[in-house]
Write a protein that holds these residues in place. Structure first.
Motif, PDB file in Angstrom:
ATOM      1  N   HIS A 116       2.209  -1.708  14.102  1.00  0.00           N
ATOM      2  CA  HIS A 116       0.751  -1.461  12.928  1.00  0.00           C
ATOM      3  C   HIS A 116      -0.028  -0.483  13.861  1.00  0.00           C
ATOM      4  CE1 HIS A 116      -2.017  -2.982  11.291  1.00  0.00           C
ATOM      5  NE2 HIS A 116      -2.010  -3.716  10.475  1.00  0.00           N
ATOM      6  N   GLU A 126     -11.433  -2.835   3.993  1.00  0.00           N
ATOM      7  CA  GLU A 126     -10.752  -3.123   3.022  1.00  0.00           C
ATOM      8  C   GLU A 126     -11.154  -4.386   1.911  1.00  0.00           C
ATOM      9  OE1 GLU A 126      -9.631  -3.358   6.298  1.00  0.00           O
ATOM     10  OE2 GLU A 126      -8.084  -0.948   5.361  1.00  0.00           O
ATOM     11  N   PRO A 153      -6.571  -1.750   0.542  1.00  0.00           N
ATOM     12  CA  PRO A 153      -5.666  -1.776   1.570  1.00  0.00           C
ATOM     13  C   PRO A 153      -5.456  -0.416   2.231  1.00  0.00           C
ATOM     14  CG  PRO A 153      -3.636  -1.408  -0.288  1.00  0.00           C
ATOM     15  CD  PRO A 153      -5.368  -1.308  -0.340  1.00  0.00           C
ATOM     16  N   PHE A 154      -5.827  -0.663   3.778  1.00  0.00           N
ATOM     17  CA  PHE A 154      -5.905   1.076   4.818  1.00  0.00           C
ATOM     18  C   PHE A 154      -6.420   1.879   4.246  1.00  0.00           C
ATOM     19  CE2 PHE A 154      -1.592  -1.546   6.114  1.00  0.00           C
ATOM     20  CZ  PHE A 154      -1.764  -2.244   7.127  1.00  0.00           C
ATOM     21  N   ASN A 203      -0.427  -5.626   1.889  1.00  0.00           N
ATOM     22  CA  ASN A 203      -0.937  -6.394   2.640  1.00  0.00           C
ATOM     23  C   ASN A 203       0.616  -8.415   2.514  1.00  0.00           C
ATOM     24  OD1 ASN A 203      -1.461  -5.151   4.745  1.00  0.00           O
ATOM     25  ND2 ASN A 203      -4.101  -5.092   2.774  1.00  0.00           N
ATOM     26  N   ALA A 205      -7.351   2.113  10.869  1.00  0.00           N
ATOM     27  CA  ALA A 205      -5.816   1.813  11.042  1.00  0.00           C
ATOM     28  C   ALA A 205      -5.463   2.650   9.554  1.00  0.00           C
ATOM     29  CB  ALA A 205      -5.197   0.076  11.086  1.00  0.00           C
ATOM     30  N   GLY A 237       1.527  -4.041   5.447  1.00  0.00           N
ATOM     31  CA  GLY A 237       1.279  -4.026   6.430  1.00  0.00           C
ATOM     32  C   GLY A 237       0.404  -5.957   6.337  1.00  0.00           C
ATOM     33  N   GLU A 238      -0.470  -6.266   6.917  1.00  0.00           N
ATOM     34  CA  GLU A 238      -1.311  -8.118   7.648  1.00  0.00           C
ATOM     35  C   GLU A 238      -1.983  -8.281   6.634  1.00  0.00           C
ATOM     36  OE1 GLU A 238      -2.744  -8.171  11.144  1.00  0.00           O
ATOM     37  OE2 GLU A 238      -4.007 -10.219  10.805  1.00  0.00           O
ATOM     38  N   GLY A 239      -3.163  -7.476   6.404  1.00  0.00           N
ATOM     39  CA  GLY A 239      -3.920  -8.673   5.856  1.00  0.00           C
ATOM     40  C   GLY A 239      -5.310  -7.750   5.426  1.00  0.00           C
ATOM     41  N   PRO A 240      -6.445  -8.117   4.418  1.00  0.00           N
ATOM     42  CA  PRO A 240      -6.944  -6.263   4.465  1.00  0.00           C
ATOM     43  C   PRO A 240      -8.555  -7.124   5.756  1.00  0.00           C
ATOM     44  CG  PRO A 240      -6.932  -8.124   2.485  1.00  0.00           C
ATOM     45  CD  PRO A 240      -6.130  -8.462   3.296  1.00  0.00           C
ATOM     46  N   GLY A 241      -8.759  -5.591   6.191  1.00  0.00           N
ATOM     47  CA  GLY A 241      -9.993  -5.583   7.173  1.00  0.00           C
ATOM     48  C   GLY A 241     -11.265  -5.477   6.553  1.00  0.00           C
TER      49      GLY A 241
END
Ligand code: URA
Ligand code: SF4
Length: 250
Positions: free
Chosen positions: A221, A113, A119-120, A146, A124, A106-110
């Protein structure tokens, strides 16, 4: 459509979208699909903004390229190589089976996260789990990472220099896992791993190679799928392509 396909689509939350027009199919809905539907309805308007390009291997460093798992994990936990270190609660290294056939990037932590260090695990992530169910995979059986390991503040796009600084860690994770397939989620992961500016819509639907070797398939995504559920059918095609690639390559 076969019952089996209907089950997969329902696991991805495609069925509930049709439900409003055709209530009689509700008997076929699994609890997972029902969750996915509730999730989708509750969260459809809350997905983060789209993401930008980067180049993962530009930041490759000889020291990182030789690390084993414990060293790599410790290096990431202590890392302050880019500005993202300042806003994080903790780094989000990656999770899952370290000898997995499938690696998901994926892209990066939200926010969630960043709080939990995994992650994830946010909204999402719940759709991603449903996507795994759709192709008969368990979350625990894949390795998930990520492009950047620290949360970009306010869910902004990671900057090229941040991707470059962090890229060596992802490259090393891929080298250690040696997956048979990489599934790149969204524009940021896809463009970074393939070092291209080509839009996701043109990258998805075929098999690429990461670093000229490992088969890589691009799909949307899950955060984008939450906002654009009509694209789930395409994501489903990508997942089937990925599964066929794994089944067919030996
Ligand atoms: N989105 C990502 O790209 N990665 C996460 O870990 C969570 C949301
Ligand atoms: Fe280090 Fe990557 Fe975090 Fe930047 S995003 S501080 S390079 S771990």
């Amino acid at each position: 459509m076969s019952t089996r396909n209907a089950h997969y689509l329902s696991a991805m939350g495609i069925q509930p979208w049709a439900l409003r027009a055709a209530p009689r199919v509700s008997g076929q809905c699994s609890p997972v699909a029902a969750d996915a539907a509730a999730e989708e309805i509750a969260l459809a308007n809350m997905a983060p903004a789209p993401v930008a390009a980067g180049h993962v291997t530009a930041g490759a460093r000889a020291d990182v390229a030789e690390m084993d798992w414990p060293r790599l994990e410790a290096a990431v936990a202590a890392c302050r190589r880019c500005a993202l270190a300042e806003g994080r609660t903790q780094t989000v290294f990656g999770v899952g089976e370290r000898t997995a056939d499938w690696m998901v990037v994926g892209e990066g932590p939200g926010a969630e996260e960043d709080r939990r260090g995994e992650p994830f695990v946010g909204r999402a992530g719940r759709l991603l789990d449903n996507m795994f169910v759709a192709i008969g995979l368990r979350r625990e059986a894949v390795y998930i990472a990520n492009v950047v390991k620290c949360r970009p503040p306010g869910n902004r796009d990671p900057q090229p220099e941040e991707v470059s600084a962090c890229g060596a860690y992802l490259d090393r994770q891929i080298a250690l896992v040696q997956p048979r397939l990489i599934l790149a989620l969204g524009r940021f992961a896809a463009q970074s791993l393939l070092q291209t500016d080509t839009p996701v819509g043109q990258l998805r639907g075929r098999v690429h190679r990461y670093a000229g070797t490992i088969p890589l398939i691009v799909t949307y995504h899950p955060a984008y799928l939450l906002r654009s559920p009509e694209q789930k059918a395409r994501a489903w095609d990508d997942l089937r392509l990925a599964r066929a690639q794994i089944a067919g390559d030996g």
